[in-house]
Design an enzyme around this catalytic site. Structure first.
Site, PDB file in Angstrom:
ATOM      1  N   ASN A 194      39.395 -63.067  -9.492  1.00 45.74           N
ATOM      2  CA  ASN A 194      39.596 -64.409  -8.932  1.00 45.74           C
ATOM      3  C   ASN A 194      39.841 -65.479  -9.995  1.00 45.74           C
ATOM      4  O   ASN A 194      40.061 -66.640  -9.655  1.00 45.74           O
ATOM      5  CB  ASN A 194      38.420 -64.782  -8.020  1.00 45.74           C
ATOM      6  CG  ASN A 194      38.407 -63.922  -6.772  1.00 45.74           C
ATOM      7  OD1 ASN A 194      39.375 -63.201  -6.498  1.00 45.74           O
ATOM      8  ND2 ASN A 194      37.323 -63.946  -6.033  1.00 45.74           N
ATOM      9  N   ARG A 235      41.266 -67.699   7.535  1.00 43.34           N
ATOM     10  CA  ARG A 235      41.696 -68.209   6.220  1.00 43.34           C
ATOM     11  C   ARG A 235      42.704 -69.360   6.321  1.00 43.34           C
ATOM     12  O   ARG A 235      43.856 -69.250   5.909  1.00 43.34           O
ATOM     13  CB  ARG A 235      42.274 -67.074   5.372  1.00 43.34           C
ATOM     14  CG  ARG A 235      41.437 -65.834   5.279  1.00 43.34           C
ATOM     15  CD  ARG A 235      40.091 -66.008   4.631  1.00 43.34           C
ATOM     16  NE  ARG A 235      40.112 -66.308   3.234  1.00 43.34           N
ATOM     17  CZ  ARG A 235      40.186 -65.405   2.262  1.00 43.34           C
ATOM     18  NH1 ARG A 235      40.284 -64.133   2.577  1.00 43.34           N
ATOM     19  NH2 ARG A 235      40.181 -65.775   1.001  1.00 43.34           N
ATOM     20  N   ARG A 280      41.422 -53.399  -4.296  1.00 50.24           N
ATOM     21  CA  ARG A 280      41.922 -54.763  -4.504  1.00 50.24           C
ATOM     22  C   ARG A 280      41.035 -55.515  -5.501  1.00 50.24           C
ATOM     23  O   ARG A 280      41.495 -56.427  -6.180  1.00 50.24           O
ATOM     24  CB  ARG A 280      41.958 -55.538  -3.184  1.00 50.24           C
ATOM     25  CG  ARG A 280      43.006 -55.069  -2.188  1.00 50.24           C
ATOM     26  CD  ARG A 280      43.053 -55.981  -0.981  1.00 50.24           C
ATOM     27  NE  ARG A 280      42.987 -57.350  -1.415  1.00 50.24           N
ATOM     28  CZ  ARG A 280      42.160 -58.257  -0.865  1.00 50.24           C
ATOM     29  NH1 ARG A 280      41.368 -57.932   0.120  1.00 50.24           N
ATOM     30  NH2 ARG A 280      42.150 -59.492  -1.310  1.00 50.24           N
TER      31      ARG A 280
HETATM   32  C1  EPZ Z   1      38.406 -67.709  -2.889  1.00 55.24           C
HETATM   33  O1  EPZ Z   1      39.107 -67.629  -1.653  1.00 55.24           O
HETATM   34  C2  EPZ Z   1      38.197 -66.272  -3.336  1.00 55.24           C
HETATM   35  N1  EPZ Z   1      39.498 -65.630  -3.536  1.00 55.24           N
HETATM   36  C3  EPZ Z   1      37.400 -65.516  -2.273  1.00 55.24           C
HETATM   37  O2  EPZ Z   1      37.169 -64.199  -2.777  1.00 55.24           O
HETATM   38  C4  EPZ Z   1      36.054 -66.216  -2.102  1.00 55.24           C
HETATM   39  O3  EPZ Z   1      35.330 -65.569  -1.079  1.00 55.24           O
HETATM   40  C5  EPZ Z   1      36.285 -67.684  -1.715  1.00 55.24           C
HETATM   41  O4  EPZ Z   1      37.114 -68.325  -2.718  1.00 55.24           O
HETATM   42  C6  EPZ Z   1      34.975 -68.453  -1.622  1.00 55.24           C
HETATM   43  O5  EPZ Z   1      34.300 -68.377  -2.825  1.00 55.24           O
HETATM   44  C7  EPZ Z   1      40.195 -65.897  -4.667  1.00 55.24           C
HETATM   45  O6  EPZ Z   1      39.776 -66.676  -5.503  1.00 55.24           O
HETATM   46  C8  EPZ Z   1      41.479 -65.150  -4.842  1.00 55.24           C
HETATM   47  P1  EPZ Z   1      38.050 -71.100  -0.036  1.00 55.24           P
HETATM   48  P2  EPZ Z   1      39.703 -68.984  -0.971  1.00 55.24           P
HETATM   49  O7  EPZ Z   1      39.319 -71.852   0.100  1.00 55.24           O
HETATM   50  O8  EPZ Z   1      40.226 -69.876  -2.016  1.00 55.24           O
HETATM   51  C9  EPZ Z   1      37.689 -72.690   4.389  1.00 55.24           C
HETATM   52  C10 EPZ Z   1      37.125 -61.848  -2.701  1.00 55.24           C
HETATM   53  O9  EPZ Z   1      36.481 -61.023  -2.029  1.00 55.24           O
HETATM   54  N2  EPZ Z   1      39.016 -73.284   4.129  1.00 55.24           N
HETATM   55  O10 EPZ Z   1      37.022 -71.572  -1.005  1.00 55.24           O
HETATM   56  O11 EPZ Z   1      40.595 -68.569   0.137  1.00 55.24           O
HETATM   57  C11 EPZ Z   1      37.753 -71.183   4.541  1.00 55.24           C
HETATM   58  O12 EPZ Z   1      38.057 -70.819   5.868  1.00 55.24           O
HETATM   59  C12 EPZ Z   1      37.710 -63.080  -2.042  1.00 55.24           C
HETATM   60  O13 EPZ Z   1      37.335 -61.735  -3.942  1.00 55.24           O
HETATM   61  C13 EPZ Z   1      39.551 -74.159   5.079  1.00 55.24           C
HETATM   62  O14 EPZ Z   1      38.952 -74.432   6.112  1.00 55.24           O
HETATM   63  O15 EPZ Z   1      38.365 -69.577  -0.356  1.00 55.24           O
HETATM   64  C14 EPZ Z   1      36.369 -70.755   4.160  1.00 55.24           C
HETATM   65  O16 EPZ Z   1      35.513 -70.963   5.274  1.00 55.24           O
HETATM   66  C15 EPZ Z   1      37.404 -63.150  -0.553  1.00 55.24           C
HETATM   67  N3  EPZ Z   1      40.780 -74.699   4.835  1.00 55.24           N
HETATM   68  C16 EPZ Z   1      35.961 -71.752   3.072  1.00 55.24           C
HETATM   69  O17 EPZ Z   1      36.849 -72.875   3.228  1.00 55.24           O
HETATM   70  C17 EPZ Z   1      41.480 -74.430   3.703  1.00 55.24           C
HETATM   71  O18 EPZ Z   1      42.587 -74.982   3.520  1.00 55.24           O
HETATM   72  C18 EPZ Z   1      36.078 -71.208   1.660  1.00 55.24           C
HETATM   73  O19 EPZ Z   1      37.420 -70.941   1.427  1.00 55.24           O
HETATM   74  C19 EPZ Z   1      40.925 -73.535   2.760  1.00 55.24           C
HETATM   75  C20 EPZ Z   1      39.680 -72.981   2.992  1.00 55.24           C
END
Ligand code: EPZ
Length: 420
Positions: free
Chosen positions: A23, A121, A397
């Site tokens: 990540n 997501r 992955r």
């Molecule tokens: C990153 O995903 C990581 N992936 C995820 O790891 C990790 O679980 C997540 O951050 C939280 O720490 C990478 O870095 C590639 P977020 P990301 O945007 O960026 C909501 C793994 O297993 N949200 O922080 O997609 C979302 O639904 C993966 O390695 C919105 O509502 O996570 C979630 O509830 C899985 N609108 C929360 O925020 C948006 O536009 C956290 O999502 C974006 C997110």
């Protein structure tokens, strides 16, 4: 298709080098295209998601060359700002290309990444943040069209500290005249690593690791040579494995601060954690005590990416435990499979109540997502008898070779082709 085949019951011992963080690598690879010269990234772990990200860069005209685990990316010939849906369907992190493509070309067109097995997501925070900087955005025919040719620096207030939205907005504004400030930004170590990488290319970003990040736009960027941080989720997964199986392992390259939330929880279970420099030792001599509550939160809270693994641990711990998943709405898929192995878990909305049992039994189970698959591996390591795990591609992955790592620590686990 490939399966993992595990004979449970072995204690773990020995030491392991932790790989670079998936990540951290993914946004850094996306950010390479901001520069129009060579970027060299060292110690690149070839996770399948990382390989797909290099294919996206190649599809945009970049040159990709491997030299062992060093990756040389020549972005001077980049000639497209369109990321096709064949890629976004394979790797969600392709959404991180929006910001860098806007910085490089002024425009970006990325196919909508869609949801995955842990939730839908959404990307509304990415869109809202870019619009706050006057990026014109249209969403049609499954694509997101961004026109950043009239972007203006300014302030972005994130409703939620989204990792991806923070990273996209950082990368969209590094060459934007003036100062851009992101409030309520994500604080993950991978955000700090992205800041350090961008600054190694001549950008001026500060504040990463706090809730306010400031980007002072620059007129040009340089090439860079960079080594990303280690993977705190891979390290945490093996710390939990040892806590469950018993034994004594050392993880080299593991960062205490990055895993503090997990260490605090493991200290409640009777497991001993010793941190010396960049090595974390885990010593587990008895069946762990249950952790009363695990509540996933953005960093520095307990990471959602270790939730399935610690849940698997609670199924064989002494006592009752409550796991609350606050980030993703479908991150309990592992429970059905654990139940088939003899676990006692009740799900109510975002909560899982686990009554620890003295034994799990090997079974044939199916991985449905990356971290759920890792949790099933941990369950198989302690279960009586043999466990077969199908759809191992999910696990690949985010783990370079989970079976090789665990074999090095004394587990009886191998990969086999399900057709044989
Ligand atoms: C990153 O995903 C990581 N992936 C995820 O790891 C990790 O679980 C997540 O951050 C939280 O720490 C990478 O870095 C590639 P977020 P990301 O945007 O960026 C909501 C793994 O297993 N949200 O922080 O997609 C979302 O639904 C993966 O390695 C919105 O509502 O996570 C979630 O509830 C899985 N609108 C929360 O925020 C948006 O536009 C956290 O999502 C974006 C997110």
């Amino acid at each position: 298709m490939e399966n993992l085949y595990i004979k449970g019951g072995r204690e773990l011992s020995g030491s392991l080098e932790v790989v670079t963080a998936k990540n951290a690598l993914l946004p850094i690879l996306a950010g390479c295209i901001i520069s129009n010269s060579n970027v060299i990234i060292h110690k690149v772990a070839r996770f399948s998601d990382v390989i797909y990200m290099t294919k996206i860069l190649e599809s945009l005209g970049c040159g990709i060359k491997w030299d062992g685990d060093t990756l040389v990316i020549d972005t001077s010939c980049a000639n497209s700002y369109v990321v096709k849906d064949e890629f976004t369907k394979k790797v969600r992190s392709s959404i991180f290309m929006l910001g860098p493509l806007i910085s490089r070309f002024g425009r970006a067109r990325v196919a909508y990444p869609g949801g995955c097995n842990i939730g839908n997501r959404p990307i509304d925070l990415h869109i809202k943040g870019l619009k706050a900087l006057n990026v014109k955005i249209e969403e049609r025919h499954g694509y997101i069209y961004c026109d950043g040719r009239n972007m203006k620096s300014g302030e972005v207030h994130l409703d939620f500290p989204s990792v991806g939205a923070t990273e996209n907005i950082m990368m969209a504004s590094v060459m934007l005249k003036g100062t851009t400030t992101i409030y309520n930004s994500a604080r993950e170590p991978e955000i700090v690593d992205l800041q350090d990488f961008l600054n190694s290319m001549g950008c001026k970003v500060s504040g990463a690791g706090t809730s306010t990040i400031v980007i002072n736009g620059v007129d040009s960027t340089l090439g860079s040579e960079y080594t990303p941080i280690k993977d705190r989720i891979v390290a945490g997964t093996y710390m939990i494995a040892c806590a469950m199986c018993g034994g004594d392992i050392c993880l080299n390259g593991a960062n205490k601060e990055h895993n503090q939330a997990l260490i605090t929880k493991l200290n409640q279970t009777g497991v001993r954690i010793k941190c010396r420099g960049d090595t974390i030792e885990v010593v587990s001599k008895t069946r762990p005590k249950s952790i009363s509550i695990i509540d996933t939160q953005p960093y520095p809270g307990f990471p959602t990416d270790l939730q399935n693994q610690i849940l698997a641990m609670q199924t064989i711990s002494r006592g009752t435990s409550l796991v609350v998943e606050n980030l993703f709405e479908s991150r309990f898929k592992i429970v059905n499979e654990l139940t088939r192995m003899g676990a006692s878990v009740t799900i109510k909305d975002r909560m899982a109540i686990i009554n620890g049992v003295s034994k799990l039994y090997g079974a044939s189970v199916v991985a449905s997502d990356l971290r759920g698959g890792a949790g099933l591996v941990l369950a198989g390591l302690v279960a009586e008898g043999y466990t077969t795990i199908e759809d191992v591609y999910h696990i690949d992955r985010g783990y370079l070779s989970i079976e090789e790592d665990l074999c090095k620590l004394g587990a009886e686990i191998k990969r086999c082709n399900s057709e044989t």
